[in-house]
Design an enzyme around this catalytic site. Structure first.
Site, short mmCIF file in Angstrom:
data_model
loop_
_atom_site.label_atom_id
_atom_site.label_comp_id
_atom_site.label_asym_id
_atom_site.label_seq_id
_atom_site.Cartn_x
_atom_site.Cartn_y
_atom_site.Cartn_z
N HIS A 50 31.45 -14.57 -10.54
CA HIS A 50 31.71 -15.29 -9.21
C HIS A 50 31.33 -16.74 -9.52
CE1 HIS A 50 29.34 -16.62 -5.91
NE2 HIS A 50 30.58 -16.44 -5.06
N HIS A 96 33.71 -24.95 -4.92
CA HIS A 96 32.68 -24.30 -4.51
C HIS A 96 32.26 -24.68 -2.55
CE1 HIS A 96 28.80 -22.40 -3.63
NE2 HIS A 96 28.79 -21.88 -4.44
#
Length: 306
Positions: A50, A96
């Site tokens: 991930h 992110h």
């Protein structure tokens, strides 16, 4: 016969019709295991990272979800690389939430790094699942990043989209064909214009993400398209978050990673999802901190490997 004539004969032999009778090389080890070569891609469980780009050894880097870089993740057995994209100064980056929080660099550079690893590991099939929250153009931005990196030559294009879980070729066939990279995008895929970037949710369903419950209750959280749920592949988001001081701000939980990434926790999550997919194991197990715990051991167990 004159030596020059012999040379011409040999060239003709190996480049002409007789060469068609030479045996075709077949992959005998696929993703590390001979047993997987004859297994359909749609019937294999793959270890996933991930936010694969968001790696740092600094424990104070709260936006990180991995501790080791992309080649190290792949060396550990990761065969699914997940990443979130954002535009940064006109260039597509993996970031992110925002590039101010964690900038993993350009998508093209990321893909070039993966290609270097693939060139050194010719018997491996790798999957990408990328997110496109800003609906960035595929023909104008995404496709050039793949093409300029050189990795587009390795991308598999299915004969039909969407394709049922049961209809995918074997890992051996993908490796033998040279098309051993499969790329999915969560939003905005346009297979008419860019056939090598596939719509994720038409072929893969996911259970809930941003999970804070360590029991990982399973449900079909995201799915699209005409195929039945049981005809989709599926991914379990087996990454645990913590709510920082009950503020609603979620960050990954490295302290519990040894337990979260343990065989017991992963298998329990997989077993909880299996009834939603005709009893099949997940195709993808997505983890934070892939270097911690027993992720590959659990995936091998789900694949029926020792």
């Amino acid at each position: 016969m004159h030596p020059f004539a012999i040379g011409l004969f040999l060239v003709a032999f190996f480049s002409g019709g007789w060469a068609a009778f030479l045996p075709v090389k077949r992959a005998t080890v696929c993703n590390g295991h001979p047993e997987l070569c004859n297994r359909s891609y749609g019937n294999v469980t793959h270890l996933g990272a991930h936010d694969s780009f968001a790696f740092s050894e600094d424990p104070l880097a709260l936006a990180r979800d991995q501790e080791v870089d992309i080649p190290s993740q792949l060396d550990l057995g990761v065969r699914l690389l997940q990443a979130q994209s954002h535009m940064n100064d006109g260039v597509l980056h993996f970031c992110h939430t925002s590039c101010a929080l964690f900038d993993g660099g350009s998508v093209q550079d990321y893909l070039s790094t993966v290609l270097t690893w693939l060139n050194s590991n010719p018997n491996e099939v790798v999957t990408f699942i990328f997110t496109n929250p800003e609906n960035v153009s595929l023909p104008d931005v995404w496709a050039p990043a793949f093409e300029d990196s050189g990795i587009s030559d390795l991308l598999y294009i299915p004969p039909v989209v969407p394709m049922k879980q049961s209809d995918w070729p074997t890992l051996g066939d993908l490796i033998d064909s040279g098309k051993r990279v499969i790329a999915f995008l969560d939003f905005g895929a346009e297979t008419d214009s860019v056939p090598f970037i596939l719509p994720e949710f038409e072929m893969i369903w996911e259970d809930p993400f941003s999970v804070t419950d360590p029991t990982f209750p399973c449900s079909v959280n995201r799915i699209q398209g005409p195929l039945a749920t049981t005809d989709h592949m599926y991914m379990i988001n087996h990454s645990l978050d913590i709510d920082v001081f009950d503020t609603g701000i979620l960050i990954s939980d490295p302290e519990d990673a040894p337990t979260t990434n343990g065989v017991t926790s992963i298998i329990a999550n997989a077993n909880g999802c299996a009834p939603l997919s005709a009893g099949r194991a997940p195709n993808f197990v997505l983890l934070d901190y892939v270097n911690i715990g027993e992720g590959l051991q659990a995936v091998n167990q789900l694949n029926g490997l020792s």
